[in-house]
Enzyme design. Structure first.
Site, PDB file in Angstrom:
ATOM      1  N   LYS A 128       0.869  -1.183   0.000  1.00  0.00           N
ATOM      2  CA  LYS A 128       0.000   0.000   0.000  1.00  0.00           C
ATOM      3  C   LYS A 128       0.899   1.224   0.000  1.00  0.00           C
ATOM      4  CE  LYS A 128      -4.366   1.216   0.154  1.00  0.00           C
ATOM      5  NZ  LYS A 128      -5.567   0.543  -0.369  1.00  0.00           N
ATOM      6  N   ASP A 168      -6.892   4.455  -4.612  1.00  0.00           N
ATOM      7  CA  ASP A 168      -7.561   4.369  -3.307  1.00  0.00           C
ATOM      8  C   ASP A 168      -8.129   5.767  -3.083  1.00  0.00           C
ATOM      9  OD1 ASP A 168      -7.854   2.578  -0.754  1.00  0.00           O
ATOM     10  OD2 ASP A 168      -7.199   4.475   0.061  1.00  0.00           O
TER      11      ASP A 168
HETATM   12  P1  NDP Z   1     -12.762   8.164  -2.859  1.00  0.00           P
HETATM   13  O1  NDP Z   1     -11.670   9.151  -2.653  1.00  0.00           O
HETATM   14  O2  NDP Z   1     -13.273   7.930  -4.226  1.00  0.00           O
HETATM   15  O3  NDP Z   1     -14.011   8.544  -1.941  1.00  0.00           O
HETATM   16  C1  NDP Z   1     -13.948   8.677  -0.550  1.00  0.00           C
HETATM   17  C2  NDP Z   1     -15.281   9.232  -0.096  1.00  0.00           C
HETATM   18  O4  NDP Z   1     -15.382   9.183   1.319  1.00  0.00           O
HETATM   19  C3  NDP Z   1     -15.489  10.682  -0.486  1.00  0.00           C
HETATM   20  O5  NDP Z   1     -16.840  10.856  -0.776  1.00  0.00           O
HETATM   21  C4  NDP Z   1     -15.101  11.418   0.789  1.00  0.00           C
HETATM   22  O6  NDP Z   1     -15.662  12.705   0.932  1.00  0.00           O
HETATM   23  C5  NDP Z   1     -15.711  10.493   1.784  1.00  0.00           C
HETATM   24  N1  NDP Z   1     -15.192  10.695   3.129  1.00  0.00           N
HETATM   25  C6  NDP Z   1     -13.911  10.826   3.532  1.00  0.00           C
HETATM   26  N2  NDP Z   1     -13.859  10.967   4.867  1.00  0.00           N
HETATM   27  C7  NDP Z   1     -15.141  10.897   5.284  1.00  0.00           C
HETATM   28  C8  NDP Z   1     -15.757  10.949   6.544  1.00  0.00           C
HETATM   29  N3  NDP Z   1     -15.044  11.113   7.662  1.00  0.00           N
HETATM   30  N4  NDP Z   1     -17.103  10.812   6.595  1.00  0.00           N
HETATM   31  C9  NDP Z   1     -17.842  10.644   5.475  1.00  0.00           C
HETATM   32  N5  NDP Z   1     -17.307  10.606   4.266  1.00  0.00           N
HETATM   33  C10 NDP Z   1     -15.986  10.734   4.174  1.00  0.00           C
HETATM   34  O7  NDP Z   1     -12.241   6.795  -2.197  1.00  0.00           O
HETATM   35  P2  NDP Z   1     -12.744   5.315  -2.477  1.00  0.00           P
HETATM   36  O8  NDP Z   1     -14.202   5.301  -2.679  1.00  0.00           O
HETATM   37  O9  NDP Z   1     -11.854   4.716  -3.490  1.00  0.00           O
HETATM   38  O10 NDP Z   1     -12.366   4.613  -1.095  1.00  0.00           O
HETATM   39  C11 NDP Z   1     -13.258   4.604   0.011  1.00  0.00           C
HETATM   40  C12 NDP Z   1     -12.835   3.538   0.997  1.00  0.00           C
HETATM   41  O11 NDP Z   1     -12.841   2.242   0.345  1.00  0.00           O
HETATM   42  C13 NDP Z   1     -11.423   3.667   1.573  1.00  0.00           C
HETATM   43  O12 NDP Z   1     -11.412   3.160   2.886  1.00  0.00           O
HETATM   44  C14 NDP Z   1     -10.600   2.753   0.672  1.00  0.00           C
HETATM   45  O13 NDP Z   1      -9.410   2.321   1.317  1.00  0.00           O
HETATM   46  C15 NDP Z   1     -11.584   1.617   0.492  1.00  0.00           C
HETATM   47  N6  NDP Z   1     -11.345   0.754  -0.664  1.00  0.00           N
HETATM   48  C16 NDP Z   1     -11.265   1.282  -1.924  1.00  0.00           C
HETATM   49  C17 NDP Z   1     -11.067   0.454  -3.005  1.00  0.00           C
HETATM   50  C18 NDP Z   1     -11.095   0.974  -4.394  1.00  0.00           C
HETATM   51  O14 NDP Z   1     -11.055   0.142  -5.320  1.00  0.00           O
HETATM   52  N7  NDP Z   1     -11.189   2.261  -4.635  1.00  0.00           N
HETATM   53  C19 NDP Z   1     -10.835  -0.979  -2.814  1.00  0.00           C
HETATM   54  C20 NDP Z   1     -11.046  -1.452  -1.466  1.00  0.00           C
HETATM   55  C21 NDP Z   1     -11.256  -0.595  -0.438  1.00  0.00           C
HETATM   56  P3  NDP Z   1     -14.774  14.038   0.736  1.00  0.00           P
HETATM   57  O15 NDP Z   1     -14.748  14.232  -0.754  1.00  0.00           O
HETATM   58  O16 NDP Z   1     -15.517  15.079   1.475  1.00  0.00           O
HETATM   59  O17 NDP Z   1     -13.410  13.771   1.314  1.00  0.00           O
END
Ligand code: NDP
Length: 448
Positions: A128, A168
């Site tokens: 990672k 991520d």
């Molecule tokens: P993105 O950057 O696309 O999206 C993250 C989202 O979470 C944004 O909408 C962000 O909002 C929001 N967010 C961040 N902090 C908070 C909070 N405290 N409360 C509510 N919303 C919040 O990331 P991903 O969707 O790719 O990843 C999301 C999660 O999934 C992570 O934990 C990642 O490690 C995990 N994951 C992702 C994978 C992937 O393929 N992408 C694979 C497996 C796991 P804002 O814009 O306001 O920051």
């Protein structure tokens, strides 16, 4: 030595060595708690040094990333890559760009990734990386210059048969394009397999964008089958509005569920008519806007500041898809009291240890992220296969493979939980199944 004292003594050492790394310690604790029954059943493995080795990354790289912003000012960020475990294959895992990134967060994510990748059954080790760079509010030019500076160092450590990064939080198609393009330029080779999550025009796989969210919902479908339920007409709450959340919402809606709410770090929106995903996609994927702007399009919906309060909404199924620690004990209590039946983690460790305990004790069926969100990395594995074969599978082909992998991950976790006399405990099942696969490969390869 008993299994409990063995696991406890290694954990005490991990605590001492990593005292200032709370996220990493939480991930290790969750894993180790599940492994006591494993070592009770396999006392012959206590003297093999397996736990001691599996918690220590093979390599942790920490580097300076210097770049110039639009006003001509020099900016300096910290870059990280943890190459955690290569027993099963080249290191594999995403890059995160977020101001909170530090060694503890990268190590927790890398540790989780090792076992998640093992569960997919594909030949991938765990890694990672990322940086404390915040892409929010930056121009495309600034993001590009940062990505190029980051890659100028990372390129020394990666390769299709060495270490294969992906996206991520904060790393989507735009960032991967800049990172991959710069790698290609300075290494002067077109090795598509060095990165996954690439654009479709230059070696990416169909379904990779949707994979984590779709895979999560395929996993939930399998959970529901086991408790004689189905997604149709169920109410769902999804946190986040990024890559994972958007495609979890899409698949849940396709399968007939009603998604009531989603969020970003400022708060959540509630739409009793069901979230209009086209609007969310336009806001988040195109305009890079805020979730509260949804109300400009749907005035009957409501916006609530404070993203954690999303768990106060009564629902059948809760899918935390934003970030670590976003669903704590208090939120778990609210979900339980409001009759939530299934919780599955789209994000990595969004549920605190206390909340997970509460779900398990109160018979809320709980899908841990290591298993439930493995669809993203599984499809990355499929992207690597296509790159090696130099061909592209159709959307339907990749989607069918993803569905099959999620089903097998579920079966493996469930079967293992049953073998340890705790049939509804998928945390136990996924942790033991993932650990056993990695540990046996490490054992076979000698003391490394
Ligand atoms: P993105 O950057 O696309 O999206 C993250 C989202 O979470 C944004 O909408 C962000 O909002 C929001 N967010 C961040 N902090 C908070 C909070 N405290 N409360 C509510 N919303 C919040 O990331 P991903 O969707 O790719 O990843 C999301 C999660 O999934 C992570 O934990 C990642 O490690 C995990 N994951 C992702 C994978 C992937 O393929 N992408 C694979 C497996 C796991 P804002 O814009 O306001 O920051």
């Amino acid at each position: 030595m008993s299994a409990t004292s063995y696991v406890q003594s290694v954990y005490t050492q991990v605590q001492r060595r990593n005292a200032d790394e709370p996220e990493f310690l939480a991930a290790v604790k969750e894993m180790f708690d599940s492994l006591i029954p494993y070592f009770e059943k396999h006392p012959e493995q206590i003297g093999e040094g397996l736990l001691e080795r599996v918690v220590e990354p093979e390599r942790l790289i920490h580097f300076r990333v210097a770049w110039v912003d639009d006003s001509g000012k020099v900016q300096v960020n910290r870059g990280f890559r943890v190459q955690f475990n290569s027993a099963l294959g080249p290191y594999k895992g995403g890059l995160r760009l977020h101001p909170s990134v530090n060694a503890s967060i990268i190590k927790f994510l890398g540790f989780e990734q090792v076992f998640k990748n093992a569960l997919t059954t594909l030949p991938m080790g765990g890694g990672k990386g990322g940086s404390d760079f915040d892409p929010k509010g930056k121009s495309d030019g600034e993001v590009m210059r940062f990505c190029q500076a980051f890659m100028s160092e990372l390129q020394r450590h990666i390769g299709a048969d060495i270490d294969v990064p992906a996206g991520d939080i904060g790393v989507g198609g735009r960032e991967i394009g800049y990172l991959y393009g710069y790698y290609k330029k300075i290494r002067d080779i077109h090795t598509q397999g060095v990165f996954t999550g690439k654009g479709l025009g230059y070696g990416g796989s169909l379904v990779r964008t949707q994979a984590t969210g779709y895979g999560l919902v395929y996993f939930v479908e399998r959970m529901l089958q086991d408790v004689q339920m189905e997604l149709r007409n169920k109410t769902v709450v999804v946190s986040g509005s990024g890559n994972v959340a958007i495609y979890a919402i899409e698949k849940a809606q396709q399968l007939g569920a009603k998604v009531l709410a989603c969020s970003d770090s400022e708060g959540y929106i509630l739409d009793h008519n069901g979230i209009n995903l086209d609007i969310v996609k336009e806001l988040k994927e195109v305009k890079r806007g805020r979730i509260k702007e949804y109300l400009d399009h749907v005035p009957t919906a409501s916006f609530h500041p404070g993203s954690m309060d999303i768990w106060s909404i009564p629902c059948d199924i809760a899918l935390p898809c934003a970030t670590q620690g976003e669903l704590d004990g208090k939120s778990a209590r609210l979900l339980i009291d409001n009759g939530c039946k299934v919780v599955a983690e789209g994000a990595n460790m969004p549920t605190t240890l206390e909340a997970t305990e509460l779900f398990l004790k109160n018979h809320v069926f709980f899908g841990p992220g290591k298993a439930a969100n493995a669809g993203g990395v599984a499809t990355s594995g499929l992207e690597m296969s296509q790159n090696s074969l130099r061909l592209s599978w159709t959307f339907e082909e990749v989607d069918a493979k993803l569905k099959e992998i999620m089903s097998k991950i579920y079966d493996n976790a469930k079967r293992t939980a049953e073998a340890f006399d705790d049939p509804m405990n998928l945390v136990l099942g996924a942790n033991i199944a993932g650990f056993e696969k990695v540990a046996m490969a490490m054992k076979a390869q000698g003391i490394l």
